[in-house]
Design a protein around this motif. Structure first.
Motif, PDB file in Angstrom:
ATOM      1  N   GLN A  33      73.728 -47.556 -10.042  1.00 31.02           N
ATOM      2  CA  GLN A  33      73.885 -48.710 -10.921  1.00 31.02           C
ATOM      3  C   GLN A  33      74.906 -48.425 -12.024  1.00 31.02           C
ATOM      4  O   GLN A  33      75.679 -49.307 -12.416  1.00 31.02           O
ATOM      5  CB  GLN A  33      72.537 -49.100 -11.532  1.00 31.02           C
ATOM      6  N   LEU A  36      78.269 -48.862 -10.258  1.00 23.20           N
ATOM      7  CA  LEU A  36      78.584 -50.241  -9.873  1.00 23.20           C
ATOM      8  C   LEU A  36      78.874 -51.122 -11.081  1.00 23.20           C
ATOM      9  O   LEU A  36      79.668 -52.067 -10.989  1.00 23.20           O
ATOM     10  CB  LEU A  36      77.428 -50.837  -9.061  1.00 23.20           C
ATOM     11  N   ARG A 147      75.108 -62.147  -4.940  1.00 21.37           N
ATOM     12  CA  ARG A 147      74.728 -60.946  -4.196  1.00 21.37           C
ATOM     13  C   ARG A 147      73.407 -61.150  -3.465  1.00 21.37           C
ATOM     14  O   ARG A 147      73.229 -60.696  -2.324  1.00 21.37           O
ATOM     15  CB  ARG A 147      74.643 -59.748  -5.140  1.00 21.37           C
ATOM     16  N   GLU A 166      76.420 -54.031   3.192  1.00 16.35           N
ATOM     17  CA  GLU A 166      75.924 -53.958   1.811  1.00 16.35           C
ATOM     18  C   GLU A 166      76.761 -52.983   0.985  1.00 16.35           C
ATOM     19  O   GLU A 166      77.049 -53.236  -0.189  1.00 16.35           O
ATOM     20  CB  GLU A 166      74.454 -53.531   1.801  1.00 16.35           C
ATOM     21  N   ARG A 167      77.152 -51.848   1.559  1.00 17.79           N
ATOM     22  CA  ARG A 167      77.979 -50.875   0.830  1.00 17.79           C
ATOM     23  C   ARG A 167      79.362 -51.460   0.532  1.00 17.79           C
ATOM     24  O   ARG A 167      79.934 -51.213  -0.537  1.00 17.79           O
ATOM     25  CB  ARG A 167      78.124 -49.599   1.659  1.00 17.79           C
ATOM     26  N   ASP A 170      78.962 -53.604  -2.335  1.00 20.88           N
ATOM     27  CA  ASP A 170      78.845 -52.778  -3.549  1.00 20.88           C
ATOM     28  C   ASP A 170      80.232 -52.447  -4.096  1.00 20.88           C
ATOM     29  O   ASP A 170      80.490 -52.566  -5.291  1.00 20.88           O
ATOM     30  CB  ASP A 170      78.092 -51.477  -3.240  1.00 20.88           C
ATOM     31  N   ARG A 174      81.870 -53.827  -7.644  1.00 20.41           N
ATOM     32  CA  ARG A 174      82.373 -52.861  -8.635  1.00 20.41           C
ATOM     33  C   ARG A 174      83.824 -53.161  -9.005  1.00 20.41           C
ATOM     34  O   ARG A 174      84.208 -53.115 -10.180  1.00 20.41           O
ATOM     35  CB  ARG A 174      82.247 -51.448  -8.067  1.00 20.41           C
TER      36      ARG A 174
END
Length: 275
Positions: A33, A36, A147, A166-167, A170, A174
């Motif tokens: 977190q 990100l 998201r 999902e990655r 991410d 970011r």
């Protein structure tokens, strides 16, 4: 009077300490977190011990978490120096865009049941409501709903594909947060309602088109942000000397050995042009 809630009550037990695997999972989530949301800014060099102290984590849990984040591409191990947060670059944006173009078309062929369809429309309405507001907090809220909408979509995929997608999201989130924090024009909201309607109607081609438009929107946003970024580009950190390759080190060692042997024989060796 007897109090069952008293800490001295026989039925009151001391909370169990977290197991090592739980500590590692917590450390991974906390550091993820921080990355990100750019709390750990892109390109930052930091030591393992410093990370553990900064976030109140155990050293062992931090080490395991960093190893996992390294496999996900968010942290880079630098020998004898520590860890580096994945830097922001045009190459990174391009890689994320290309990977999303390969992976996201699978979302267009998903079968949507009534419950999933209702959740998608509900989230789409929240995105539209938050996206219409001008406050910075509303933009953050809208991003969170977007998201959740994407995650709801990906829940119908093969788990391995879903994890990969999902990655990628991410990385995209970011990148967007970083450039928006640097003053870039906010990215327009996702056309979630149109995607939900197309999925509900089974319009695969339209869903694919809408997903492609979202990727193009991201690419344009990041490209414009990069073009307007005032940061100077430097080769290997500018003034920092470039580390020699193994071949160069081997050559330097051989040259030194030859020079030493010649000197022991009373000879003078000219260095000449060693470049």
């Amino acid at each position: 009077m007897y109090d069952d809630n008293s800490p001295f009550s026989p039925g009151t037990r001391k909370p169990e300490a977290l197991k090592p695997v739980q500590k590692a999972a917590f450390a991974e989530e906390r550091l993820m977190q921080a990355i990100l949301w750019c709390e750990l800014e892109p390109g930052l060099m930091i030591a393992e011990a410093t990370l553990a102290t900064r976030f109140g984590l155990g050293r062992a849990a931090t080490r395991v978490a960093l190893a996992k984040l390294s496999t996900l591409g968010f942290m880079l191990p630098i020998p004898r120096e520590g860890w580096r947060v994945l830097p922001m670059s045009g190459a990174l944006v391009g890689q994320v865009v290309d990977a999303r173009r390969m992976a996201e078309p699978a979302l267009a062929t998903l079968a949507v049941d009534r419950g999933k369809n209702a959740r998608l429309f509900e989230l789409a309405g929240m995105i539209e409501a938050a996206g219409a507001a001008a406050e910075d907090a509303a933009r953050s809220t809208c991003s969170g709903y977007e998201r959740r909408f994407r995650t709801e979509l990906a829940s119908g995929l093969n788990p391995f594909v879903a994890g990969f997608v999902e990655r990628l999201w991410d990385h995209s989130d970011r990148i967007v947060r970083f450039f928006e924090s640097e003053g870039a024009t906010p990215m327009p909201p996702l056309k979630a309602a149109a995607i939900a309607r197309a999925l509900d109607a089974g319009l695969t081609d339209e869903v694919r088109t809408l997903l492609d438009e979202a990727i193009d929107q991201f690419r344009t946003f990041a490209g414009n942000a990069l073009l307007n970024n005032r940061s100077e580009l430097a080769l290997d950190g500018g003034s920092k000397p470039r580390e020699k390759t193994s071949t160069q080190r081997q050559y330097d060692g051989s040259l030194k050995q030859g020079t030493d042997r010649a000197a022991s024989r009373g000879l003078t060796v000219s260095k000449g042009n060693s470049s």
